[in-house]
Design a protein around this motif. Sequence first.
Motif, PDB file in Angstrom:
ATOM      1  N   ALA A  86       0.840  -1.208   0.000  1.00 30.58           N
ATOM      2  CA  ALA A  86       0.000   0.000   0.000  1.00 30.58           C
ATOM      3  C   ALA A  86       0.873   1.255   0.000  1.00 30.58           C
ATOM      4  CB  ALA A  86      -0.937  -0.001   1.207  1.00 30.58           C
ATOM      5  N   LEU A  87       1.947   1.240   0.792  1.00 28.38           N
ATOM      6  CA  LEU A  87       2.878   2.374   0.822  1.00 28.38           C
ATOM      7  C   LEU A  87       3.540   2.558  -0.550  1.00 28.38           C
ATOM      8  CD1 LEU A  87       4.393   4.606   2.301  1.00 28.38           C
ATOM      9  CD2 LEU A  87       5.967   2.866   3.168  1.00 28.38           C
ATOM     10  N   PHE A  88       3.947   1.464  -1.177  1.00 26.78           N
ATOM     11  CA  PHE A  88       4.507   1.528  -2.525  1.00 26.78           C
ATOM     12  C   PHE A  88       3.511   2.163  -3.492  1.00 26.78           C
ATOM     13  CE2 PHE A  88       4.650  -0.290  -6.760  1.00 26.78           C
ATOM     14  CZ  PHE A  88       5.936   0.012  -7.159  1.00 26.78           C
ATOM     15  N   GLY A  89       2.265   1.715  -3.421  1.00 28.22           N
ATOM     16  CA  GLY A  89       1.224   2.255  -4.294  1.00 28.22           C
ATOM     17  C   GLY A  89       1.006   3.743  -4.078  1.00 28.22           C
ATOM     18  N   ALA A  90       0.997   4.163  -2.823  1.00 28.34           N
ATOM     19  CA  ALA A  90       0.801   5.584  -2.517  1.00 28.34           C
ATOM     20  C   ALA A  90       1.974   6.425  -3.015  1.00 28.34           C
ATOM     21  CB  ALA A  90       0.604   5.775  -1.011  1.00 28.34           C
ATOM     22  N   LEU A  91       3.192   5.946  -2.813  1.00 27.08           N
ATOM     23  CA  LEU A  91       4.361   6.678  -3.295  1.00 27.08           C
ATOM     24  C   LEU A  91       4.395   6.730  -4.825  1.00 27.08           C
ATOM     25  CD1 LEU A  91       7.055   5.383  -0.781  1.00 27.08           C
ATOM     26  CD2 LEU A  91       6.138   7.717  -0.924  1.00 27.08           C
ATOM     27  N   ALA A  92       4.022   5.627  -5.472  1.00 27.06           N
ATOM     28  CA  ALA A  92       3.982   5.597  -6.942  1.00 27.06           C
ATOM     29  C   ALA A  92       2.908   6.558  -7.455  1.00 27.06           C
ATOM     30  CB  ALA A  92       3.717   4.178  -7.432  1.00 27.06           C
ATOM     31  N   TRP A  93       1.752   6.572  -6.795  1.00 24.42           N
ATOM     32  CA  TRP A  93       0.661   7.481  -7.167  1.00 24.42           C
ATOM     33  C   TRP A  93       1.117   8.933  -7.012  1.00 24.42           C
ATOM     34  CZ3 TRP A  93      -3.915   8.880  -3.608  1.00 24.42           C
ATOM     35  CH2 TRP A  93      -4.873   9.610  -4.299  1.00 24.42           C
ATOM     36  N   ALA A  94       1.794   9.230  -5.915  1.00 27.33           N
ATOM     37  CA  ALA A  94       2.295  10.590  -5.692  1.00 27.33           C
ATOM     38  C   ALA A  94       3.320  10.955  -6.769  1.00 27.33           C
ATOM     39  CB  ALA A  94       2.901  10.712  -4.292  1.00 27.33           C
ATOM     40  N   ALA A  95       4.246  10.056  -7.049  1.00 21.39           N
ATOM     41  CA  ALA A  95       5.271  10.328  -8.063  1.00 21.39           C
ATOM     42  C   ALA A  95       4.625  10.559  -9.429  1.00 21.39           C
ATOM     43  CB  ALA A  95       6.271   9.171  -8.132  1.00 21.39           C
ATOM     44  N   TRP A  96       3.709   9.689  -9.813  1.00 22.84           N
ATOM     45  CA  TRP A  96       3.041   9.809 -11.114  1.00 22.84           C
ATOM     46  C   TRP A  96       2.272  11.128 -11.210  1.00 22.84           C
ATOM     47  CZ3 TRP A  96      -2.110  10.380 -12.290  1.00 22.84           C
ATOM     48  CH2 TRP A  96      -2.433  10.328 -13.653  1.00 22.84           C
ATOM     49  N   SER A  97       1.498  11.447 -10.178  1.00 22.03           N
ATOM     50  CA  SER A  97       0.664  12.651 -10.240  1.00 22.03           C
ATOM     51  C   SER A  97       1.510  13.923 -10.236  1.00 22.03           C
ATOM     52  CB  SER A  97      -0.364  12.677  -9.100  1.00 22.03           C
ATOM     53  OG  SER A  97       0.272  12.664  -7.844  1.00 22.03           O
ATOM     54  N   LEU A  98       2.643  13.908  -9.539  1.00 20.86           N
ATOM     55  CA  LEU A  98       3.542  15.061  -9.568  1.00 20.86           C
ATOM     56  C   LEU A  98       4.237  15.157 -10.928  1.00 20.86           C
ATOM     57  CD1 LEU A  98       5.030  14.792  -5.985  1.00 20.86           C
ATOM     58  CD2 LEU A  98       3.593  16.651  -6.852  1.00 20.86           C
ATOM     59  N   TRP A  99       4.667  14.016 -11.465  1.00 21.90           N
ATOM     60  CA  TRP A  99       5.329  14.000 -12.771  1.00 21.90           C
ATOM     61  C   TRP A  99       4.399  14.540 -13.853  1.00 21.90           C
ATOM     62  CZ3 TRP A  99      10.186  12.987 -14.353  1.00 21.90           C
ATOM     63  CH2 TRP A  99      10.383  12.787 -15.725  1.00 21.90           C
ATOM     64  N   ARG A 100       3.115  14.150 -13.766  1.00 21.37           N
ATOM     65  CA  ARG A 100       2.132  14.568 -14.760  1.00 21.37           C
ATOM     66  C   ARG A 100       1.497  15.927 -14.436  1.00 21.37           C
ATOM     67  NH1 ARG A 100       1.049  11.408 -19.295  1.00 21.37           N
ATOM     68  NH2 ARG A 100      -0.653  12.870 -19.279  1.00 21.37           N
ATOM     69  N   ARG A 101       1.901  16.505 -13.311  1.00 19.90           N
ATOM     70  CA  ARG A 101       1.380  17.805 -12.862  1.00 19.90           C
ATOM     71  C   ARG A 101      -0.135  17.790 -12.715  1.00 19.90           C
ATOM     72  NH1 ARG A 101       5.335  22.375 -15.371  1.00 19.90           N
ATOM     73  NH2 ARG A 101       7.232  21.243 -14.965  1.00 19.90           N
ATOM     74  N   GLN A 102      -0.625  16.745 -12.077  1.00 19.84           N
ATOM     75  CA  GLN A 102      -2.045  16.569 -11.844  1.00 19.84           C
ATOM     76  C   GLN A 102      -2.406  17.148 -10.478  1.00 19.84           C
ATOM     77  OE1 GLN A 102      -4.186  14.864 -14.125  1.00 19.84           O
ATOM     78  NE2 GLN A 102      -2.399  15.062 -15.446  1.00 19.84           N
ATOM     79  N   THR A 103      -3.576  17.764 -10.376  1.00 21.24           N
ATOM     80  CA  THR A 103      -3.973  18.319  -9.077  1.00 21.24           C
ATOM     81  C   THR A 103      -4.265  17.228  -8.054  1.00 21.24           C
ATOM     82  OG1 THR A 103      -6.264  18.534  -9.832  1.00 21.24           O
ATOM     83  CG2 THR A 103      -4.869  20.485 -10.011  1.00 21.24           C
ATOM     84  N   ILE A 104      -4.496  16.003  -8.515  1.00 21.82           N
ATOM     85  CA  ILE A 104      -4.699  14.892  -7.580  1.00 21.82           C
ATOM     86  C   ILE A 104      -3.444  14.643  -6.751  1.00 21.82           C
ATOM     87  CG2 ILE A 104      -4.004  12.998  -9.110  1.00 21.82           C
ATOM     88  CD1 ILE A 104      -7.077  12.953  -6.835  1.00 21.82           C
ATOM     89  N   ALA A 105      -2.328  15.253  -7.133  1.00 26.01           N
ATOM     90  CA  ALA A 105      -1.082  15.132  -6.368  1.00 26.01           C
ATOM     91  C   ALA A 105      -1.267  15.644  -4.942  1.00 26.01           C
ATOM     92  CB  ALA A 105       0.051  15.887  -7.059  1.00 26.01           C
ATOM     93  N   ILE A 106      -2.192  16.571  -4.750  1.00 30.48           N
ATOM     94  CA  ILE A 106      -2.458  17.075  -3.396  1.00 30.48           C
ATOM     95  C   ILE A 106      -2.876  15.913  -2.499  1.00 30.48           C
ATOM     96  CG2 ILE A 106      -3.899  18.615  -2.003  1.00 30.48           C
ATOM     97  CD1 ILE A 106      -4.167  20.342  -4.649  1.00 30.48           C
TER      98      ILE A 106
END
Length: 175
Positions: A86-106
Amino acid sequence: MPEITDEMLLQLTAAERGQLTARLQALAAADYHPPTRVVRARRWFPRILAACCALLVPWIITLAARLPRHYVAGHWQVVWIGFDVALFGALAWAAWSLWRRQTIAIAATIVAATLLLCDAWFDVTTSAPGSDLAVSLATACLVEIPLAACLVFVSYRVRSVTVSLSRGRVPTYRR
């Protein structure tokens, strides 16, 4: 009413376009009337959460009084491996959303930070005295807590930039 063209908009300065955006958003907001169910949810959902908090206090007290000091857990590996996945998934989600400049990164960065802090807490509090505890404390203090703090800061900055842009302002960055 005359048609507004791209050429006309390009003649405006950035500040003028920002003012225009803010005025248009204000007009749109004045026209927005949320459905009754949304108004009701905005009123009741915080009350439901407050009731959950009120019920959680006696539950915590009950657990403090009744839980054994020592307990051998079944499926220990499944718990820790599942949590780390779950931690891996959350970190990957954060990395992806920041890389793509998505507001879901918040949300992604807050979720990842929360899981990092939970991981640090459970690693330290469930470690056996000695080298296990020393490694857990070092990992918590040198990796997990600082990374969680960085993620919270990034979440705050993404939110600030998003709000500035939505209001037609240029985001400011402090040095």
